[in-house]
Design a protein around this motif. Structure first.
Motif, mmCIF file in Angstrom:
data_model
loop_
_atom_site.group_PDB
_atom_site.id
_atom_site.type_symbol
_atom_site.label_atom_id
_atom_site.label_comp_id
_atom_site.label_asym_id
_atom_site.label_seq_id
_atom_site.Cartn_x
_atom_site.Cartn_y
_atom_site.Cartn_z
ATOM 1 N N ARG A 31 -3.198 5.848 -0.233
ATOM 2 C CA ARG A 31 -4.348 6.461 0.427
ATOM 3 C C ARG A 31 -5.613 5.674 0.127
ATOM 4 N NH1 ARG A 31 -3.745 12.693 -1.355
ATOM 5 N NH2 ARG A 31 -1.635 13.069 -0.643
ATOM 6 N N SER A 32 -5.690 5.123 -1.107
ATOM 7 C CA SER A 32 -6.837 4.310 -1.454
ATOM 8 C C SER A 32 -6.466 2.853 -1.210
ATOM 9 C CB SER A 32 -7.213 4.563 -2.919
ATOM 10 O OG SER A 32 -7.537 5.928 -3.085
ATOM 11 N N ARG A 33 -7.148 1.970 -1.848
ATOM 12 C CA ARG A 33 -6.917 0.559 -1.587
ATOM 13 C C ARG A 33 -5.499 0.172 -1.972
ATOM 14 N NH1 ARG A 33 -10.468 -4.319 -4.176
ATOM 15 N NH2 ARG A 33 -9.285 -6.045 -3.314
ATOM 16 N N PRO A 34 -4.663 -0.360 -1.058
ATOM 17 C CA PRO A 34 -3.277 -0.647 -1.360
ATOM 18 C C PRO A 34 -3.118 -1.712 -2.427
ATOM 19 C CG PRO A 34 -3.654 -0.591 1.013
ATOM 20 C CD PRO A 34 -4.982 -0.548 0.361
ATOM 21 N N SER A 47 -10.119 -6.077 0.616
ATOM 22 C CA SER A 47 -9.102 -5.249 1.246
ATOM 23 C C SER A 47 -8.653 -5.870 2.566
ATOM 24 C CB SER A 47 -9.634 -3.835 1.490
ATOM 25 O OG SER A 47 -9.939 -3.205 0.273
ATOM 26 N N PRO A 48 -7.429 -5.590 2.991
ATOM 27 C CA PRO A 48 -6.915 -6.198 4.223
ATOM 28 C C PRO A 48 -7.626 -5.660 5.447
ATOM 29 C CG PRO A 48 -5.398 -4.520 3.429
ATOM 30 C CD PRO A 48 -6.440 -4.692 2.354
ATOM 31 N N PRO A 49 -7.618 -6.429 6.551
ATOM 32 C CA PRO A 49 -8.217 -5.936 7.796
ATOM 33 C C PRO A 49 -7.411 -4.770 8.341
ATOM 34 C CG PRO A 49 -7.058 -7.997 8.182
ATOM 35 C CD PRO A 49 -7.082 -7.787 6.700
ATOM 36 N N PRO A 50 -8.005 -3.932 9.177
ATOM 37 C CA PRO A 50 -7.295 -2.775 9.721
ATOM 38 C C PRO A 50 -6.169 -3.192 10.657
ATOM 39 C CG PRO A 50 -9.414 -3.036 10.795
ATOM 40 C CD PRO A 50 -9.390 -3.996 9.658
ATOM 41 N N PRO A 51 -5.164 -2.354 10.843
ATOM 42 C CA PRO A 51 -4.055 -2.673 11.743
ATOM 43 C C PRO A 51 -4.550 -2.972 13.154
ATOM 44 C CG PRO A 51 -3.554 -0.723 10.436
ATOM 45 C CD PRO A 51 -4.990 -1.037 10.188
ATOM 46 N N GLY A 52 -3.981 -4.019 13.755
ATOM 47 C CA GLY A 52 -4.322 -4.359 15.130
ATOM 48 C C GLY A 52 -5.512 -5.260 15.282
ATOM 49 N N LEU A 66 0.004 4.061 6.425
ATOM 50 C CA LEU A 66 -0.587 3.628 5.159
ATOM 51 C C LEU A 66 -1.351 4.745 4.472
ATOM 52 C CD1 LEU A 66 -1.914 0.057 6.032
ATOM 53 C CD2 LEU A 66 0.067 0.653 4.634
ATOM 54 N N MET A 67 -1.770 5.757 5.271
ATOM 55 C CA MET A 67 -2.546 6.850 4.723
ATOM 56 C C MET A 67 -1.690 8.029 4.307
ATOM 57 S SD MET A 67 -5.442 5.554 4.793
ATOM 58 C CE MET A 67 -6.195 7.000 4.112
ATOM 59 N N ILE A 68 -0.358 7.946 4.498
ATOM 60 C CA ILE A 68 0.532 9.082 4.232
ATOM 61 C C ILE A 68 1.382 8.773 3.003
ATOM 62 C CG2 ILE A 68 2.316 10.574 5.174
ATOM 63 C CD1 ILE A 68 1.423 9.643 7.951
ATOM 64 N N ASP A 100 -27.743 19.302 -6.014
ATOM 65 C CA ASP A 100 -26.365 19.557 -6.396
ATOM 66 C C ASP A 100 -25.767 18.296 -6.995
ATOM 67 O OD1 ASP A 100 -23.789 20.393 -6.701
ATOM 68 O OD2 ASP A 100 -23.616 21.273 -4.702
ATOM 69 N N SER A 101 -25.246 18.373 -8.224
ATOM 70 C CA SER A 101 -24.724 17.197 -8.918
ATOM 71 C C SER A 101 -23.246 16.979 -8.663
ATOM 72 C CB SER A 101 -24.962 17.336 -10.425
ATOM 73 O OG SER A 101 -24.274 18.480 -10.934
ATOM 74 N N THR A 102 -22.587 17.830 -7.907
ATOM 75 C CA THR A 102 -21.149 17.737 -7.688
ATOM 76 C C THR A 102 -20.847 17.288 -6.265
ATOM 77 O OG1 THR A 102 -20.767 19.518 -9.262
ATOM 78 C CG2 THR A 102 -18.958 18.968 -7.782
ATOM 79 N N SER A 103 -19.972 16.293 -6.145
ATOM 80 C CA SER A 103 -19.500 15.822 -4.855
ATOM 81 C C SER A 103 -18.028 15.440 -5.012
ATOM 82 C CB SER A 103 -20.337 14.643 -4.352
ATOM 83 O OG SER A 103 -20.371 13.618 -5.321
ATOM 84 N N THR A 104 -17.407 14.972 -3.933
ATOM 85 C CA THR A 104 -15.979 14.659 -3.941
ATOM 86 C C THR A 104 -15.755 13.271 -3.367
ATOM 87 O OG1 THR A 104 -15.524 17.001 -3.562
ATOM 88 C CG2 THR A 104 -13.694 15.479 -3.273
ATOM 89 N N LEU A 105 -14.842 12.510 -3.991
ATOM 90 C CA LEU A 105 -14.531 11.155 -3.559
ATOM 91 C C LEU A 105 -13.224 11.145 -2.769
ATOM 92 C CD1 LEU A 105 -15.245 9.285 -6.911
ATOM 93 C CD2 LEU A 105 -16.814 9.644 -5.000
ATOM 94 N N TYR A 106 -13.225 10.385 -1.664
ATOM 95 C CA TYR A 106 -12.028 10.206 -0.845
ATOM 96 C C TYR A 106 -11.841 8.715 -0.603
ATOM 97 C CZ TYR A 106 -12.380 15.209 0.138
ATOM 98 O OH TYR A 106 -12.446 16.580 0.022
ATOM 99 N N GLY A 107 -10.655 8.207 -0.932
ATOM 100 C CA GLY A 107 -10.390 6.784 -0.837
ATOM 101 C C GLY A 107 -9.557 6.406 0.382
ATOM 102 N N PHE A 108 -9.933 5.307 1.024
ATOM 103 C CA PHE A 108 -9.203 4.705 2.134
ATOM 104 C C PHE A 108 -9.116 3.208 1.879
ATOM 105 C CE2 PHE A 108 -11.076 8.567 3.727
ATOM 106 C CZ PHE A 108 -10.117 9.102 4.576
ATOM 107 N N PRO A 109 -8.271 2.488 2.585
ATOM 108 C CA PRO A 109 -8.229 1.026 2.403
ATOM 109 C C PRO A 109 -9.589 0.392 2.672
ATOM 110 C CG PRO A 109 -6.303 1.774 3.616
ATOM 111 C CD PRO A 109 -7.208 2.961 3.499
ATOM 112 N N GLY A 110 -10.170 -0.169 1.621
ATOM 113 C CA GLY A 110 -11.442 -0.854 1.758
ATOM 114 C C GLY A 110 -12.667 0.027 1.707
#
Length: 515
Positions: free
Chosen positions: A290-293, A356-361, A439-441, A488-498
């Motif tokens: 889900r994050s950087r491969p 990070s690698p370029p996106p598919p396509g 790649l995200m699953i 607000d000092s709280t947030s959430t991180l979500y990782g994707f390729p790159g």
């Protein structure tokens, strides 16, 4: 408290408060003079902080400043109490008290009322004749409304009974009654008249405002600001300047500190802290794409989610020292962040790593990049970019100017709107998952609609991250004074390729890390 004294500039601003100036620049200037501006109140929409207008209320000065949400540029200046400031136009006072003796509000003597500028003073002495204005009823059924006397770039509101208004009357006859002679408020805007400016007040393209006119600095290097960052994937990033057709391209793993200084000028600060508290997540990244491969094989402990090494801290204020810049470019042990507070982003300089690698396509023409250029082993290059949203209500609000960005390889959303810094994260996540596909699953998950689990980030816990993921110390570590202590000092991180997104509780993105 001394009165705020300023020259009225119709269509341009009020003193140093210039239309088109950024929220960050204006707040920084106001905070630098607490004796003159003792109370700053930031009013914004908690549900839509990046799309709805933002207002700074200077209640002790009788002034309201209104900014648009996406660009955070000053669009409207309102004077709501003329007794709390001293405004002049071409060396003439807007309000002239009559030697401390207050006369009746309806006095026909120009400038005699201390409550506000009279119609006769404005029309006959200060600005001169103008076209007929417009009457705006109260809307609540009362026999009271406002008559707007409008000039290019400035307008005055006069209280007027609805029963007294007639479109057949000329402006001089209309405002000759005693009850409507003193202006209630004044607005400064960009446009030929208030009626013409209102429809495009929040969207009109405003001219560039150089930082020099607001915040004098120690160097005379002031490149045009970066108004848009376009992310192409594969480590290729374009930085556009709004008032030109020029774009500066950053290639992760190739662009040098000298390239940055030549194109962007010296950074505001250099931050040298190296945070190792995410090293445990390298193994997780290697098994969960889900994050950087490729993070597991990069050998760097901070490639996953160090979203903000500078928004809370300033390691040193040596950014304007050319020797420090040269030292950072040649010293492998000088891994650091260049903090561009007035451009809205930070740049990590370290030894070269594969982006990070370029996106598919994506074809080679769309991503014209080869292998990393051969630098000497001790040469530092750009390996990461942190883009800040400066979202009102966030813990680090006003540390950076707002940086607008868009993900170029995702294309339009169907209505011609790109996926950008104003998009809700839920929409961004859907488009990213659709683009990256399998790649995200996770391998153990057969549902393509399964949402990834975010990583909690708390900026207010100092050096005690506990079970959460807190990357740097709190705001107080830098000695800075925040505008709104309730951030607000709280947030959430979500990782994707790159890409790593820092998402607030309202669903909008506060920061993006590009690696």
């Amino acid at each position: 408290m001394s009165l705020f004294s300023a020259q009225l500039q119709p269509g341009r601003g009020l003193g140093f408060l210039l239309l088109g100036a950024t929220l960050h620049d204006v707040l920084t200037r106001l905070k630098a003079e607490p004796q003159l501006f003792p109370q700053l109140i930031v009013v914004h929409s908690p549900e839509n902080p990046v799309t709805e207008p933002i207002c700074i209320a200077l209640r002790k000065n009788g002034i309201r400043l209104r900014f648009d949400g996406p660009e955070q540029r000053l669009r409207l200046i309102e004077i709501v109490d003329f007794t709390m400031n001293h405004i002049t136009f071409k060396d003439r006072d807007l309000v002239r008290p009559s030697n401390g003796v207050a006369s009746s509000p309806g006095s026909p003597v120009p400038g005699e009322s201390p409550a506000g500028p009279t119609f006769r003073h404005i029309y006959h002495r200060l600005l001169g004749p103008t076209y007929g204005g417009e009457f705006i009823p109260s809307g609540n059924g009362e026999d009271q409304g406002l008559y707007v006397l409008s000039y290019p770039g400035v307008a005055f509101n006069f209280p007027l009974a609805a029963s007294a208004y007639s479109p057949d009357k000329d402006v001089v006859s209309l405002l000759s009654s005693p009850s409507s002679q003193v202006a209630q408020s004044m607005a400064i805007f960009s446009g030929n008249s208030w009626a013409e400016a209102r429809p495009t007040l929040w969207t009109e393209t405003l001219p560039s405002v150089k930082v020099t006119s607001l915040l004098p600095r120690s160097k005379d290097v002031y490149p045009d600001e970066v108004s848009l960052v376009r992310l192409h994937g594969g480590g290729r990033i374009e930085l556009f300047r709004k008032w030109t057709n020029n774009a500066f391209v950053i290639n992760l793993g190739e662009t040098t500190p000298q390239d940055l200084v030549r194109e962007l000028g010296p950074p505001s600060a250099i931050y040298r802290k190296n945070d190792q508290r995410l090293v445990i997540h390298r193994l997780r990244t290697a098994s969960n794409t889900r994050s950087r491969p490729s993070a597991g094989s990069s050998g760097r402990p901070d490639d996953l989610t160090d979203t903000d090494h500078s928004s809370m801290n300033t390691g040193s204020e040596d950014s304007d020292d050319e020797a420090a810049v040269e030292d950072a470019g040649n010293n492998a042990f000088g891994e650091c962040f260049y903090n561009y507070f007035y451009l809205g982003f930070d740049v990590l300089l370290s030894t070269p790593v594969t982006p990070s690698p370029p996106p598919p396509g994506q074809t080679a023409e769309e991503s014209p990049r080869g292998e990393i250029k051969a630098h000497s082993p001790d040469r530092l290059v750009v390996t990461k970019l942190v883009l800040h949203g400066n979202v009102p209500g966030s813990y680090e609000f006003n540390r950076h100017r707002r940086c607008r960005w868009e993900i170029g390889y995702l294309g339009d959303t169907g209505d011609g709107t790109p996926v950008n810094s104003e998009s809700p994260f839920e929409h961004i996540e859907d488009r990213m998952t659709e683009k990256w596909g399998k790649l995200m699953i996770p391998k153990h998950d057969e549902s393509p609609q399964q949402r990834q689990r975010g990583m909690v980030l708390n900026r207010g816990w100092g050096d005690s991250p506990g079970s959460s993921c807190e990357l740097l110390g709190g705001w107080e570590d830098s000695g800075a004074r925040r505008v709104d202590a309730s951030g607000d000092s709280t947030s959430t991180l979500y990782g994707f390729p790159g890409l790593v997104f820092e998402v607030l509780k309202n669903g909008f993105v506060n920061a993006v890390t590009v690696f």
